[in-house]
Design an enzyme around this catalytic site. Structure first.
Site, short mmCIF file in Angstrom:
data_model
loop_
_atom_site.label_atom_id
_atom_site.label_comp_id
_atom_site.label_asym_id
_atom_site.label_seq_id
_atom_site.Cartn_x
_atom_site.Cartn_y
_atom_site.Cartn_z
N CYS A 19 -8.38 -1.64 8.00
CA CYS A 19 -7.00 -1.68 7.47
C CYS A 19 -6.46 -0.28 7.23
O CYS A 19 -5.36 0.07 7.68
CB CYS A 19 -6.96 -2.51 6.19
N HIS A 53 -1.42 -5.64 2.16
CA HIS A 53 -2.59 -6.50 2.09
C HIS A 53 -2.21 -7.85 1.48
O HIS A 53 -1.40 -7.91 0.54
CB HIS A 53 -3.68 -5.88 1.22
N GLU A 80 0.82 -1.21 0.00
CA GLU A 80 0.00 0.00 0.00
C GLU A 80 0.86 1.26 0.00
O GLU A 80 1.81 1.38 0.75
CB GLU A 80 -0.93 0.00 1.21
N ARG A 90 -18.16 -0.23 4.98
CA ARG A 90 -19.23 -0.90 4.24
C ARG A 90 -19.93 -1.93 5.11
O ARG A 90 -21.13 -2.18 4.96
CB ARG A 90 -18.64 -1.56 2.99
#
Length: 221
Positions: free
Chosen positions: A152, A178, A89, A99
């Site tokens: 995350c 990830h 990342e 979500r």
């Protein structure tokens, strides 16, 4: 669940993973970092610890771990279902926009990770050098431009904010990786041993590399 502090006098690398969430019974981020606990890499001892998949609580635990272990390098690892490669990342953003609910049933929408914090932090890991080193061993890897807006990203942003603002950590490098699903969780996936090897290479490369290579992301794809 945090791993115990090692008794070694060597400098430390802190790796974190998350507990299972969203109805899953396992989380490859924790299984992969746990496999590296106690390993010696570039004369550093790896300490693996588990963070809760919970907004806010995850940062409380991460801060405790930083103060306890005083690591030279920190890599937080999370699960990214739907991705087919180890994702290095690049940037964390100052937003929570869940979500689904976390493991404490919290589901923040459009709230900041840190009130008054900057819009974003970039990883201080040499992600391009890490990418090439992982791919060189035949393990799928990519540079990712988004860590999402769930726990995350929350942890990634919180980590970089702590390293920037907490006394004693200005020289500590940190970032987020990830990993895909394990084969038992669905497809696309990556075997656990490939994840472990990829993370070991990432740590080794980060410890050996001062300034990142200058190649553009497009030239690496």
């Amino acid at each position: 669940m945090a791993a115990p502090r090692t008794s070694s006098s060597r400098p430390c690398v802190l790796l974190t993973g998350f507990d299972a969430f969203g109805g899953e019974t396992m989380n490859p981020s924790w299984l992969s970092v746990q496999s590296l606990h106690g390993r010696r890499i570039q004369d550093h001892t790896v300490v693996a610890a588990q963070l809760p998949t919970v907004f806010d609580d995850s940062l409380v635990e991460l801060k405790r771990l930083l103060l306890l272990h005083k690591p030279a390098l920190v890599i937080c690892v999370g699960q990214a279902g739907g991705r087919a490669a180890i994702s290095l990342e690049r940037v964390a953003i100052n937003i929570n926009d869940a979500r689904i609910a976390d493991n404490a049933s919290a589901q923040p929408i459009d709230t900041p990770v840190i009130n008054g914090g900057p819009a974003a932090y970039f990883s201080s890991l040499p992600i391009k050098a890490m990418l090439l080193a992982i791919r060189h061993k035949g393990i799928p890897a990519e540079v990712s431009q988004t860590a999402g807006t769930f726990v995350c990203n929350h942890v990634f942003y919180g980590l970089m904010h702590m390293l920037a603002k907490q006394r004693g950590f200005k020289q500590t490098r940190g970032g987020f990786i990830h990993v895909p699903y394990l084969p038992d969780q669905g497809q696309p996936s990556l075997p656990l041993d490939s994840m472990v090897q990829g993370l070991r290479i990432a740590v080794m490369t980060a410890l050996k590399t001062g300034k990142d290579i200058a190649s553009g992301a497009g030239a690496l794809d």
